[in-house]
Design a protein around this motif. Structure first.
Motif, short mmCIF file in Angstrom:
data_model
loop_
_atom_site.label_atom_id
_atom_site.label_comp_id
_atom_site.label_asym_id
_atom_site.label_seq_id
_atom_site.Cartn_x
_atom_site.Cartn_y
_atom_site.Cartn_z
N ILE A 152 -4.96 3.43 0.38
CA ILE A 152 -4.96 2.66 1.46
C ILE A 152 -3.45 2.66 2.18
CG2 ILE A 152 -6.79 1.08 0.90
CD1 ILE A 152 -4.60 -1.08 0.10
N GLY A 159 -9.61 5.41 6.94
CA GLY A 159 -9.82 4.07 6.57
C GLY A 159 -11.30 4.00 5.78
N TYR A 239 -6.17 -6.03 5.46
CA TYR A 239 -6.51 -4.60 5.62
C TYR A 239 -7.66 -4.53 6.30
CZ TYR A 239 -8.20 0.19 4.37
OH TYR A 239 -8.15 1.43 4.46
#
Length: 348
Positions: A152, A159, A239
């Motif tokens: 990440i 993504g 995130y």
């Protein structure tokens, strides 16, 4: 995430994958190290059944409080799942103690924090301490399963996409397709405060609401997804994940993964036959066509190549793979057992 299980898969560009490695090769030049794991009984139905079964066993079979239900709501829960009375672990289906039962689950008031705590317990994060935290230096997700570090923090990897029930929960919470994970918890707090009537009205006002029989589970599902992503897989709260069911107008799901798996095992001289056939086809019709690369799907350095012959052959191969896979699975489903489900009955 489905009903019975949930899965995670991602490309590991830098390090080794110590377990659950799937080496994929689509074409002759590129190899992909894919980490894949499927968690049985961690889908929305499997987790819901485990939650209610534990509450039933903890309550010794009397009316039990489920803090994830809408306040003032009660339902009948039917299951065969029991726990070992001494050690607390779930008993297998073939145990002589795994007899069917019915019980009433209730929730007199909203309790977001208690529901969150129960959702975290369902992840069995403590199982990591028994071995995998030691054996793999803490590289683990939940339920004692090894997982390499999430990719990440690199610009070379796109993504994460969340599909199926992830997308349904995203939509129920009225989130943008790409949203920070913390938004799931924020919206979950709102819907968990609603009683069943208000939750039903909320669902009816959505463009694509859930089925009526799912409404009473949506507080739990939202919390469970948040806890799985943060406590389980250990994504940071800020995130951003994209939750969708389609990508470039193509339906996402396990079928695509199954096809990729089967195609990956095909002999790659097939692509050579496609290339030769395409050239003959082009020459016969006296027109020029871009060359087809080693990939069966027609990808080369300048982009996708779409030839009538290659599309036809690809479609035939994919159809054959899908049919044979489905036939094998149907033949192999001997002794299949359904996951217990709950039925909402009444409301206070």
């Amino acid at each position: 995430m489905g009903g019975a299980s949930t899965q995670i898969a991602f490309f590991e560009p830098n390090g080794d994958v110590m377990a659950n490695l799937f080496k994929m090769q689509l074409g002759g030049a590129r190899h992909w190290n894919i980490y894949v794991h499927s968690f049985l009984y961690f889908g929305v139905n499997g987790a819901w059944s485990r939650l209610n079964a534990r509450l039933y066993n903890n309550g010794l079979g009397v009316s039990n409080i489920n803090p994830c239900l809408p306040p003032g709501f009660n339902m009948t829960f039917s299951s065969w799942i029991h726990t070992n009375p001494e050690k607390g672990f779930l008993l297998p289906r073939n145990s002589n103690q795994s007899i069917p039962y019915n019980t009433t689950m209730i929730n007199p008031k909203s309790d977001f924090e208690q529901c969150s705590r129960m959702a975290r317990l369902l992840l069995r994060k403590d199982a990591n301490l028994e071995w995998v935290d030691f054996s793999h230096d803490g590289d683990a997700s939940f339920a004692g399963v090894y997982q390499p570090p999430l990719p990440i923090n690199t610009s070379t990897i796109g993504g994460f996409l969340a599909t199926s029930n992830f997308a349904d929960i995203w939509e129920f919470l009225d989130l943008e397709e790409t949203s920070a994970i913390k938004k799931v918890q924020e919206k979950a707090r709102e819907i968990c405060e609603m009683d069943y009537d208000n939750l039903t009205k909320y669902n009816d006002n959505l463009d694509h609401g859930v089925h009526d029989y799912e409404v009473h589970q949506m507080c739990f599902r939202a919390i469970f997804v948040y806890e799985m992503l943060t406590t389980g897989y250990e994504f940071p709260e800020d995130y951003k994940i994209t939750a969708v069911d389609t990508l470039d107008h193509q339906k996402l799901g396990w079928c695509l993964g199954s096809i990729l798996y089967e195609i990956n095992s095909l002999p790659w001289n097939v692509s050579r036959l496609v290339e030769v056939g395409l050239k003959k086809h082009s020459h016969h019709h006296h027109h020029n066509t871009s060359s087809l690369s080693a990939s069966l799907f027609g990808w080369h350095s300048e982009g996708p190549v779409l030839g009538e012959f290659s599309i036809f052959v690809t479609a035939m191969i994919v159809s054959f793979v899908a049919i044979t896979t489905m036939f094998r699975r149907r033949r192999g489903r001997v002794g299949y057992q359904e996951i217990p489900t709950s039925d909402p009955i009444t409301q206070d």
